[in-house]
Design an enzyme around this catalytic site. Sequence first.
Site, mmCIF file in Angstrom:
data_model
loop_
_atom_site.group_PDB
_atom_site.id
_atom_site.type_symbol
_atom_site.label_atom_id
_atom_site.label_comp_id
_atom_site.label_asym_id
_atom_site.label_seq_id
_atom_site.Cartn_x
_atom_site.Cartn_y
_atom_site.Cartn_z
ATOM 1 N N THR A 6 0.816 -1.210 0.000
ATOM 2 C CA THR A 6 0.000 0.000 0.000
ATOM 3 C C THR A 6 0.847 1.256 0.000
ATOM 4 O OG1 THR A 6 -1.857 -1.082 1.066
ATOM 5 C CG2 THR A 6 -1.675 1.292 1.403
ATOM 6 N N TYR A 46 -7.969 0.904 -3.239
ATOM 7 C CA TYR A 46 -6.908 1.452 -4.110
ATOM 8 C C TYR A 46 -6.182 0.264 -4.741
ATOM 9 C CZ TYR A 46 -4.691 0.034 0.143
ATOM 10 O OH TYR A 46 -4.324 -0.711 1.222
ATOM 11 N N THR A 89 1.464 -4.329 4.287
ATOM 12 C CA THR A 89 1.279 -4.572 5.726
ATOM 13 C C THR A 89 0.619 -5.917 6.012
ATOM 14 O OG1 THR A 89 -0.858 -3.451 5.670
ATOM 15 C CG2 THR A 89 1.082 -2.119 6.264
ATOM 16 N N ASP A 90 -0.067 -6.510 5.023
ATOM 17 C CA ASP A 90 -0.810 -7.748 5.308
ATOM 18 C C ASP A 90 0.088 -8.864 5.837
ATOM 19 O OD1 ASP A 90 -3.522 -7.804 2.828
ATOM 20 O OD2 ASP A 90 -2.995 -6.423 4.454
ATOM 21 N N LYS A 131 -0.343 -7.271 12.923
ATOM 22 C CA LYS A 131 -1.344 -6.321 12.393
ATOM 23 C C LYS A 131 -2.668 -6.628 13.088
ATOM 24 C CE LYS A 131 -3.283 -4.566 8.031
ATOM 25 N NZ LYS A 131 -3.210 -4.624 6.544
ATOM 26 N N GLU A 152 -2.843 -27.858 28.081
ATOM 27 C CA GLU A 152 -4.166 -28.401 27.705
ATOM 28 C C GLU A 152 -4.064 -29.762 27.019
ATOM 29 O OE1 GLU A 152 -6.195 -25.711 29.563
ATOM 30 O OE2 GLU A 152 -7.237 -27.145 28.253
#
Length: 355
Positions: free
Chosen positions: A38, A52, A118-119, A191, A312
Amino acid sequence: MTHALRVLVFLLLTLALPVTGFGADKKPVVAVLATGGTIAGGAESDTATIGYKAAVFGVDKLLAAVPSLGRVADIRAEQVFQLASENMTPAHWLVLGKRVNQALKDPDVAGVVITHGTDTLEETAYFLNLTVRSDKPVVITGSMRPATAISADGPINLFNAVCLAASPEARGKGVFILMNDTIFAARDTTKTNTFRTDTFAAPDTGPLGVMQLGRPLFHRLPVRAHTVSTEFDIATLTSLPQVEILYGYAGSHPAQVTGALATGARGIVNAGTGNGSLPDASKQAFAGASAKGVVVVRASRTGSGVVTRNGEVDDDALGFVAAGNLTAQKARVLLALALTVTADRARIQKMFDTY
Ligand code: DAS
């Protein structure tokens, strides 16, 4: 030498200084490796912060938007990829990691900045944190608004990233994620929001520090091994072992595991509920995969906290590895690198307790 000749030589040397740059305050050299995202994105309207097109502008345009960089560092720019980071793959990590290590070998280079979508930025950052063979700063940054938007965050993130990469005090602290004036450790950070500029956070540990007026203010240091202290060497690697991630939820089907095995996966990370819990129906499927030599790592879908070994689930009995406080996507990066070294579960658990 006569007096007149001495005067002439002195004048010539004085005049030569500015031309040679000798004695001038030499600026640090920072390599900027662009990969798309981006931060390089564009839209028709300056109010379009969503919808975009990512990865349309080259690195020279990104640098041109930050004229102040000229007083911070001498930039060596390179367009390594031009892609939206949802399309990044481990093959891209290897190419980028080798390029970073090559750039850092140059004694003139003070540090490296990577511009990135950023993903999947957090995955690339952690991969580099485990494979950079230098204590020089490596800073990965991006933006949440495209370059064409009002108040685009790319330019200030790029400025801060270059300032950090040029800072001697940033050496030896591992790979950084720099976003929103904040310095994060590659290992701890994820993120957390789909569109906000403050999307990156380190839920368990908080940031390492902040950037103010181009200077880093560190609040703490990373505690896990990174960069020159890791055992992973990618110089001769041409690919990484396939590792899949499965997601736990009420009623998840054991056939998930069959699907993961069909990819040829040598490792499976499960983003389980709570403390990495597995439903009884799936536990046997994971145990079957483990018995076949596939390394199973228990992580959590919660996004913070620690998945406790034998908490667990009886990891000892089932041959599973506990991810600690690594998110599933970070655990996948470490498991893929671990499998280039060993398939021994005890050794891999030690790696999860170390890196
Ligand atoms: N287009 C996404 C990416 O490249 C989002 C972004 O960069 O912010 O990761």
